[in-house]
Design an enzyme around this catalytic site. Structure first.
Site, mmCIF file in Angstrom:
data_model
loop_
_atom_site.group_PDB
_atom_site.id
_atom_site.type_symbol
_atom_site.label_atom_id
_atom_site.label_comp_id
_atom_site.label_asym_id
_atom_site.label_seq_id
_atom_site.Cartn_x
_atom_site.Cartn_y
_atom_site.Cartn_z
ATOM 1 N N LYS A 16 -1.883 3.449 12.118
ATOM 2 C CA LYS A 16 -2.646 2.226 12.361
ATOM 3 C C LYS A 16 -1.924 0.987 11.823
ATOM 4 O O LYS A 16 -1.781 -0.001 12.521
ATOM 5 C CB LYS A 16 -4.032 2.292 11.684
ATOM 6 C CG LYS A 16 -4.927 3.411 12.169
ATOM 7 C CD LYS A 16 -6.269 3.401 11.447
ATOM 8 C CE LYS A 16 -6.186 3.631 9.945
ATOM 9 N NZ LYS A 16 -5.635 4.939 9.540
ATOM 10 N N ARG A 91 -15.463 2.037 9.073
ATOM 11 C CA ARG A 91 -15.237 3.455 8.803
ATOM 12 C C ARG A 91 -16.535 4.229 8.647
ATOM 13 O O ARG A 91 -16.492 5.434 8.427
ATOM 14 C CB ARG A 91 -14.440 3.602 7.508
ATOM 15 C CG ARG A 91 -12.943 3.837 7.750
ATOM 16 C CD ARG A 91 -12.224 3.513 6.463
ATOM 17 N NE ARG A 91 -11.128 4.393 6.182
ATOM 18 C CZ ARG A 91 -9.856 3.976 6.070
ATOM 19 N NH1 ARG A 91 -9.519 2.738 6.296
ATOM 20 N NH2 ARG A 91 -8.929 4.822 5.736
ATOM 21 N N ARG A 130 5.729 8.416 3.477
ATOM 22 C CA ARG A 130 5.467 6.974 3.629
ATOM 23 C C ARG A 130 5.896 6.183 2.394
ATOM 24 O O ARG A 130 5.629 6.566 1.269
ATOM 25 C CB ARG A 130 3.978 6.755 3.873
ATOM 26 C CG ARG A 130 3.539 5.305 3.697
ATOM 27 C CD ARG A 130 2.252 4.983 4.386
ATOM 28 N NE ARG A 130 1.097 5.694 3.876
ATOM 29 C CZ ARG A 130 -0.101 5.629 4.445
ATOM 30 N NH1 ARG A 130 -0.278 4.926 5.545
ATOM 31 N NH2 ARG A 130 -1.116 6.286 3.935
ATOM 32 N N ARG A 164 2.304 4.798 -2.392
ATOM 33 C CA ARG A 164 0.908 4.687 -2.788
ATOM 34 C C ARG A 164 0.468 5.845 -3.666
ATOM 35 O O ARG A 164 0.835 6.985 -3.425
ATOM 36 C CB ARG A 164 0.021 4.626 -1.538
ATOM 37 C CG ARG A 164 -0.008 3.258 -0.917
ATOM 38 C CD ARG A 164 -0.627 3.257 0.452
ATOM 39 N NE ARG A 164 -1.889 3.985 0.551
ATOM 40 C CZ ARG A 164 -2.608 4.046 1.660
ATOM 41 N NH1 ARG A 164 -2.199 3.414 2.751
ATOM 42 N NH2 ARG A 164 -3.721 4.727 1.693
ATOM 43 N N ARG A 175 -9.245 12.509 2.170
ATOM 44 C CA ARG A 175 -9.272 11.362 3.089
ATOM 45 C C ARG A 175 -9.510 11.823 4.524
ATOM 46 O O ARG A 175 -10.240 11.188 5.286
ATOM 47 C CB ARG A 175 -7.977 10.568 2.972
ATOM 48 C CG ARG A 175 -7.944 9.710 1.705
ATOM 49 C CD ARG A 175 -6.553 9.367 1.243
ATOM 50 N NE ARG A 175 -5.815 8.566 2.187
ATOM 51 C CZ ARG A 175 -4.497 8.396 2.148
ATOM 52 N NH1 ARG A 175 -3.778 8.998 1.198
ATOM 53 N NH2 ARG A 175 -3.899 7.653 3.035
HETATM 54 P P1 ADP Z 1 -2.040 4.403 8.687
HETATM 55 O O1 ADP Z 1 -2.071 2.910 8.556
HETATM 56 O O2 ADP Z 1 -2.808 4.876 9.880
HETATM 57 O O3 ADP Z 1 -2.463 5.106 7.439
HETATM 58 P P2 ADP Z 1 0.901 4.092 8.787
HETATM 59 O O4 ADP Z 1 1.090 3.092 9.872
HETATM 60 O O5 ADP Z 1 1.085 3.650 7.405
HETATM 61 O O6 ADP Z 1 -0.526 4.828 8.963
HETATM 62 O O7 ADP Z 1 1.879 5.325 9.104
HETATM 63 C C1 ADP Z 1 2.022 6.428 8.210
HETATM 64 C C2 ADP Z 1 3.495 6.791 8.050
HETATM 65 O O8 ADP Z 1 3.981 7.372 9.272
HETATM 66 C C3 ADP Z 1 4.399 5.621 7.747
HETATM 67 O O9 ADP Z 1 5.402 6.040 6.842
HETATM 68 C C4 ADP Z 1 5.017 5.232 9.111
HETATM 69 O O10 ADP Z 1 6.329 4.734 8.964
HETATM 70 C C5 ADP Z 1 5.028 6.580 9.835
HETATM 71 N N1 ADP Z 1 4.705 6.462 11.267
HETATM 72 C C6 ADP Z 1 3.811 5.619 11.861
HETATM 73 N N2 ADP Z 1 3.739 5.841 13.193
HETATM 74 C C7 ADP Z 1 4.594 6.872 13.459
HETATM 75 C C8 ADP Z 1 4.965 7.581 14.672
HETATM 76 N N3 ADP Z 1 4.433 7.259 15.847
HETATM 77 N N4 ADP Z 1 5.865 8.573 14.535
HETATM 78 C C9 ADP Z 1 6.399 8.894 13.333
HETATM 79 N N5 ADP Z 1 6.091 8.288 12.161
HETATM 80 C C10 ADP Z 1 5.202 7.282 12.226
HETATM 81 P P1 ADP Z 2 -5.242 5.238 5.340
HETATM 82 O O1 ADP Z 2 -5.377 4.658 6.700
HETATM 83 O O2 ADP Z 2 -3.890 5.791 5.074
HETATM 84 O O3 ADP Z 2 -6.346 6.191 4.985
HETATM 85 P P2 ADP Z 2 -6.127 2.757 4.035
HETATM 86 O O4 ADP Z 2 -5.125 1.895 3.396
HETATM 87 O O5 ADP Z 2 -6.775 2.298 5.281
HETATM 88 O O6 ADP Z 2 -5.413 4.148 4.219
HETATM 89 O O7 ADP Z 2 -7.298 3.098 2.982
HETATM 90 C C1 ADP Z 2 -7.014 3.549 1.679
HETATM 91 C C2 ADP Z 2 -8.317 3.819 0.929
HETATM 92 O O8 ADP Z 2 -9.056 2.601 0.791
HETATM 93 C C3 ADP Z 2 -9.278 4.783 1.628
HETATM 94 O O9 ADP Z 2 -8.999 6.139 1.334
HETATM 95 C C4 ADP Z 2 -10.638 4.325 1.049
HETATM 96 O O10 ADP Z 2 -10.833 4.818 -0.280
HETATM 97 C C5 ADP Z 2 -10.449 2.811 0.955
HETATM 98 N N1 ADP Z 2 -10.894 2.117 2.178
HETATM 99 C C6 ADP Z 2 -10.120 1.410 3.042
HETATM 100 N N2 ADP Z 2 -10.859 0.899 4.052
HETATM 101 C C7 ADP Z 2 -12.141 1.306 3.820
HETATM 102 C C8 ADP Z 2 -13.387 1.113 4.502
HETATM 103 N N3 ADP Z 2 -13.461 0.414 5.658
HETATM 104 N N4 ADP Z 2 -14.495 1.688 3.965
HETATM 105 C C9 ADP Z 2 -14.444 2.386 2.813
HETATM 106 N N5 ADP Z 2 -13.328 2.616 2.128
HETATM 107 C C10 ADP Z 2 -12.167 2.079 2.611
#
Ligand code: ADP
Ligand code: ADP
Ligand code: ZN
Length: 218
Positions: A16, A91, A130, A164, A175
């Site tokens: 995302k 969420r 990541r 992170r 998660r």
């Molecule tokens: P999210 O915001 O949904 O938690 P991220 O955008 O941070 O996810 O992506 C998670 C990890 O996977 C990052 O290290 C990113 O560089 C990698 N990544 C994102 N999209 C892809 C993809 N399509 N293929 C391979 N790796 C990806």
């Molecule tokens: P990812 O997409 O990799 O799960 P985020 O950076 O979006 O990571 O979120 C990290 C953490 O922050 C989540 O595991 C949760 O604890 C909190 N968080 C983020 N967005 C929300 C939301 N909309 N509602 C509740 N908790 C959230």
């Protein structure tokens, strides 16, 4: 108010944030990531940060109240004039209902809800690899998205990177559980409104971007 308003939904590590950054440049709109906002609050040790920290480290969801408060403030920002991409919000059902109210109050309409769909077994590898630039926040991956020059950020030249605290296998499991139990139920809701577009997030970063752009047009 017109503009472009997109929700990006998908599991933790699904891509995302990566796609939101690219869409931000493509449509010239703000990326609103509740995860980034909460991490900034934790770092600054604000009251919200102190309350959110242990919950985030455990992989559970932070309370709706807190999240709604921080996101509604951000929506009033000048950079949101042309719209925004919501990355990681809503969420829960309560958050989705609250969002609807906020959008109506600000005369904004939701254009699309993009689900980046990725199988669970891919996510641990995505999250374990990541890391991001400590200075500008650009996202990278040990295997899938290394900086062009090893150890140097492509965008700002910094040589400091961070990982992170919640990107470990144990937290990833909770998660993921939270995603399936509390967030995935929103998908049929947006599908029933005709807004949902499902994208195969297992493809390469470039292909996912291309497919999102195509989905925005239909
Ligand atoms: P999210 O915001 O949904 O938690 P991220 O955008 O941070 O996810 O992506 C998670 C990890 O996977 C990052 O290290 C990113 O560089 C990698 N990544 C994102 N999209 C892809 C993809 N399509 N293929 C391979 N790796 C990806
Ligand atoms: P990812 O997409 O990799 O799960 P985020 O950076 O979006 O990571 O979120 C990290 C953490 O922050 C989540 O595991 C949760 O604890 C909190 N968080 C983020 N967005 C929300 C939301 N909309 N509602 C509740 N908790 C959230
Ligand atoms: Zn950088």
């Amino acid at each position: 108010m017109n503009g472009v308003h997109i929700i990006l939904m998908g599991p933790p590590g699904g891509g995302k944030g990566t796609q939101a950054k690219l869409l931000q440049d493509r449509y010239n709109i703000a990326q609103l990531s509740t995860g980034d906002m909460l991490r900034a609050a934790v770092k600054a040790k604000t009251a919200v940060g102190l309350e959110a920290q242990t919950i985030m480290e455990s992989g559970r969801l932070v309370s709706d109240d807190i999240v709604i408060r921080i996101i509604s403030d951000r929506m009033k920002g000048e950079d949101c004039e042309k719209g925004f991409i919501l990355d990681g919000f809503p969420r829960t059902l309560v958050q989705a209902e609250m969002l609807e109210k906020l959008l109506a109050e600000q005369q904004r309409t939701l254009d699309k809800v993009i689900e980046v769909r990725v199988p669970d077994e891919m996510l641990v590898q995505r999250i374990a690899g990541r890391f991001s630039c400590a200075q500008c926040g650009a996202g990278y991956h040990d295997v899938f998205q290394q900086p062009r020059v090893k150890g140097v950020c492509d965008f700002c030249g910094s040589t400091r990177f961070i990982r992170r605290a919640d990107d470990n296998e144990k937290t990833v499991r909770s998660r993921l559980q939270a995603y399936h139990a509390q967030t995935a139920p929103l998908l049929p809701y947006y599908a029933s409104k005709g807004l949902l577009r499902i994208i195969d997030g297992a493809l390469s970063i470039e292909d996912v971007t291309e497919n999102i752009e195509k989905a925005m047009a239909v």
